[in-house]
Design an enzyme around this catalytic site. Structure first.
Site, short mmCIF file in Angstrom:
data_model
loop_
_atom_site.label_atom_id
_atom_site.label_comp_id
_atom_site.label_asym_id
_atom_site.label_seq_id
_atom_site.Cartn_x
_atom_site.Cartn_y
_atom_site.Cartn_z
N HIS A 14 -29.92 100.93 -54.88
CA HIS A 14 -29.38 102.29 -54.73
C HIS A 14 -28.49 102.42 -53.51
CE1 HIS A 14 -33.29 102.46 -52.47
NE2 HIS A 14 -32.57 103.11 -51.59
N HIS A 86 -27.47 104.38 -46.03
CA HIS A 86 -27.71 102.95 -46.23
C HIS A 86 -27.48 102.60 -47.70
CE1 HIS A 86 -31.78 104.57 -47.28
NE2 HIS A 86 -31.76 103.62 -48.19
N GLU A 137 -31.21 98.28 -46.81
CA GLU A 137 -32.62 98.28 -47.17
C GLU A 137 -32.82 97.15 -48.18
OE1 GLU A 137 -33.73 101.91 -49.16
OE2 GLU A 137 -35.85 101.40 -49.24
CO CO Z 1 -33.27 103.73 -49.74
#
Ligand code: CO
Length: 148
Positions: A14, A86, A137
């Site tokens: 994502h 992020h 991430e």
């Molecule tokens: Co995230």
């Protein structure tokens, strides 16, 4: 120079956007783009209230602070209208990947303890200086979430 095995990264999970008002953000993306957000969840540990918009091959994560001392409240101070925070790459094994990245000289944030996201998946963060300026991430998919 040490090279890491790029097969550790399995795909884009994502892109995450911090917003000042989660309900308004959901309404905006629904009205303008016809995008439907999922359930709103709170991650108390990270101090975020969040939802995902599933695009099929990747998701958009929308986050707002769930408390004033949330780490992302600082992001909103610098970016009052919100912005990309992020992006998240899927990996086979968070522990192994963070070990390999540390061995290659990258800084994995936190004391090395693996965190969990709202779905109970194991995650870690890599310092932006070690990914061309972007906070990354890493997320280990739970097998039942694959393809979903
Ligand atoms: Co995230």
């Amino acid at each position: 120079m040490t090279y890491v095995n790029s097969s550790m990264i399995t795909g884009l999970s994502h892109v995450s956007i911090v917003v000042p008002d989660l309900a308004a953000a959901i309404a905006k993306l629904q009205q303008t783009y016809g995008l439907a957000a999922g359930e709103i969840k709170v991650n108390e540990e990270q101090g975020v209230r969040m939802t995902y918009i599933d695009l099929g091959n990747a998701k958009i994560e929308l986050m707002e602070p769930s408390r004033p001392d949330s780490p992302i409240a600082k992001f909103l101070e610098r970016n009052p209208k919100g912005g990309i925070h992020h992006f998240c790459l899927g990996v086979e094994n968070v522990e192994q990947t963070t070990k390999d990245l540390r061995a290659a000289g990258a800084q994995v944030l936190g004391a090395g303890n693996v965190q969990l996201n709202v779905h109970g998946e194991r995650i870690a963060f890599v310092h932006p200086r070690d990914f061309l300026g972007a906070l990354i991430e890493l997320e280990e998919y739970k097998s039942e979430d694959r393809g979903g």
